[in-house]
Design an enzyme around this catalytic site. Sequence first.
Site, mmCIF file in Angstrom:
data_model
loop_
_atom_site.group_PDB
_atom_site.id
_atom_site.type_symbol
_atom_site.label_atom_id
_atom_site.label_comp_id
_atom_site.label_asym_id
_atom_site.label_seq_id
_atom_site.Cartn_x
_atom_site.Cartn_y
_atom_site.Cartn_z
ATOM 1 C CE LYS A 52 -3.168 -4.808 -3.062
ATOM 2 N NZ LYS A 52 -3.230 -5.156 -1.661
ATOM 3 C CG ASP A 96 -2.146 -0.889 1.054
ATOM 4 O OD1 ASP A 96 -2.269 -1.546 0.007
ATOM 5 O OD2 ASP A 96 -2.967 -0.947 1.997
HETATM 6 O O1 LIG Z 1 -5.773 -7.168 5.468
HETATM 7 C C1 LIG Z 1 -5.760 -5.947 5.282
HETATM 8 O O2 LIG Z 1 -6.233 -5.132 6.111
HETATM 9 C C2 LIG Z 1 -5.159 -5.426 4.050
HETATM 10 C C3 LIG Z 1 -4.321 -6.224 3.314
HETATM 11 C C4 LIG Z 1 -3.673 -5.746 2.079
HETATM 12 O O3 LIG Z 1 -4.328 -6.351 0.980
HETATM 13 P P1 LIG Z 1 -3.780 -7.669 0.188
HETATM 14 O O4 LIG Z 1 -3.615 -8.747 1.184
HETATM 15 O O5 LIG Z 1 -4.889 -7.903 -0.785
HETATM 16 O O6 LIG Z 1 -2.485 -7.273 -0.451
HETATM 17 C C5 LIG Z 1 -3.732 -4.242 1.935
HETATM 18 O O7 LIG Z 1 -3.388 -3.853 0.615
HETATM 19 C C6 LIG Z 1 -5.102 -3.696 2.252
HETATM 20 O O8 LIG Z 1 -5.158 -2.287 2.123
HETATM 21 C C7 LIG Z 1 -5.480 -4.031 3.674
HETATM 22 C C1 LIG Z 2 -6.029 -2.087 -1.265
HETATM 23 C C2 LIG Z 2 -6.627 -1.324 -0.354
HETATM 24 O O1 LIG Z 2 -7.814 -1.594 0.251
HETATM 25 P P1 LIG Z 2 -8.807 -2.857 0.243
HETATM 26 O O2 LIG Z 2 -8.098 -4.025 -0.377
HETATM 27 O O3 LIG Z 2 -9.143 -3.081 1.674
HETATM 28 O O4 LIG Z 2 -9.989 -2.428 -0.569
HETATM 29 C C3 LIG Z 2 -5.985 -0.059 0.107
HETATM 30 O O5 LIG Z 2 -6.474 0.526 1.103
HETATM 31 O O6 LIG Z 2 -4.998 0.386 -0.494
#
Ligand SMILES: O=C(O)C1=C[C@@H](OP(=O)(O)O)[C@@H](O)[C@H](O)C1
Ligand SMILES: C=C(OP(=O)(O)O)C(=O)O
Length: 418
Positions: free
Chosen positions: A335, A308
């Site tokens: 994403k 992120d």
């Molecule tokens: O478990 C979480 O709170 C998150 C995991 C991450 O996603 P991914 O596991 O899909 O990379 C991150 O990018 C997202 O903003 C929040």
């Molecule tokens: C990927 C993101 O969020 P989510 O996967 O929770 O939608 C983010 O907050 O950058």
Amino acid sequence: MPDVLAVEPLTTPVDATVRPPGSKSITNRALLCAALAPGTSTLTGALFADDTRAMMSAVAALGATVEPDEQRSTVVVTGVDPRVAGAPGSVDARQSGTTSRFLLPAAALFAGRTVVDGAEQLRARPFGPVLDALRQVGADIEELGRPGCLPAAVHGPAHGGFVEVSGHISSQFLSGLLMAGPLMDRGLAVSLTSPLVSVPYVEMTQSVMASFGAVVNGLTVEPGGYRPADYAIEPDASAASYFLGAAAITGGRVTVSGLGAGSLQGDVRFADLLERMGASVTRTADSLTVRGGGRLQGIDVDMADISDTAQTLAAVAVFADSPTRVTGIGFIRKKETDRLAAVVTELRRAGIDAVEDADGFTIHPGAPRPTRFATYDDHRMAMSLSLIGLRAPGIEIADPGCVAKTYPAYFTDLATLT
Ligand SMILES: O=C(O)C1=C[C@@H](OP(=O)(O)O)[C@@H](O)[C@H](O)C1
Ligand SMILES: C=C(OP(=O)(O)O)C(=O)O
């Protein structure tokens, strides 16, 4: 919020102490664990943003009582017992990956049918691994849209046991399964079929679950449910990356209070990258400070654990004096938008030599020309590209309101930097 926002370059290096709002990831985990705990939990320092409002509505649909107090950043949650409550019927996860991927396994705890859906953007993201995993633990799943996508209907109750899930697309599938595990008759033993991305988020899941009384050892969860808790949520480390990046590129100082050495969030490690680039970093039990000033050099880094913050690093890399190469993050194409293509397209629009790779990007430093950046309905595009405007004149951000997903007050807070 205007359709386009002009970012004013700073005339002096930033010198500020900030406290971003609560962590999205911790807020959404705590809301779900509290919603599945019998009794009343109080969450302090909670984030109020579109993603967490989606989770508040979702757990209310599960039958929990949710009393939000935005002025005090507090949410009081009275939990529900899925073994006696009816199925929620339907849940709208809006644009929130965490809400949707955490809610599907939670909905599978209920006897009955729940439809989980979200905005168009979320319907374009992958869900196949969690849907397949839920079938393995006894739920019936109907894929109501495109295969492996939302909307999907879940019929529980899932009884748990052994389950396989992939790790290379998103860690959220694993986190969601683990959080439902304590309420499954047989508990849950998860085995990964591919390497895990975003590893620190799974450690965060285990920690929040334990704070609500769950027994979790690695990827094995004992049956036994949750206990209510009073839980304090840290400021959001991904949000903090923009302010720390601002210190690095303006040669100034930013202290983020509330993000200490014991943080649950992997994204605090963004400061380590700024340190490798040449900034100086001070870590205390309750704060993180970045000071820029000297030269910033490019780095070569695998960001699979902290993706992120990859767009933040891309913006900082523009102002280094050698190229920055980021690898390990092919999965961020799935994403809010294809983040690799988006960040490279926008930097090139500003005249920066940026190159998209299969699993990352390379940014060559340069002088950005006046540009209106497109933001792809991706909050992190808007927040990270705004940093460029702190140094370069004539930078505008299209659709700045998209920051509402995780940080509605971002541009107000950015404007307080001096
Ligand atoms: O478990 C979480 O709170 C998150 C995991 C991450 O996603 P991914 O596991 O899909 O990379 C991150 O990018 C997202 O903003 C929040
Ligand atoms: C990927 C993101 O969020 P989510 O996967 O929770 O939608 C983010 O907050 O950058």
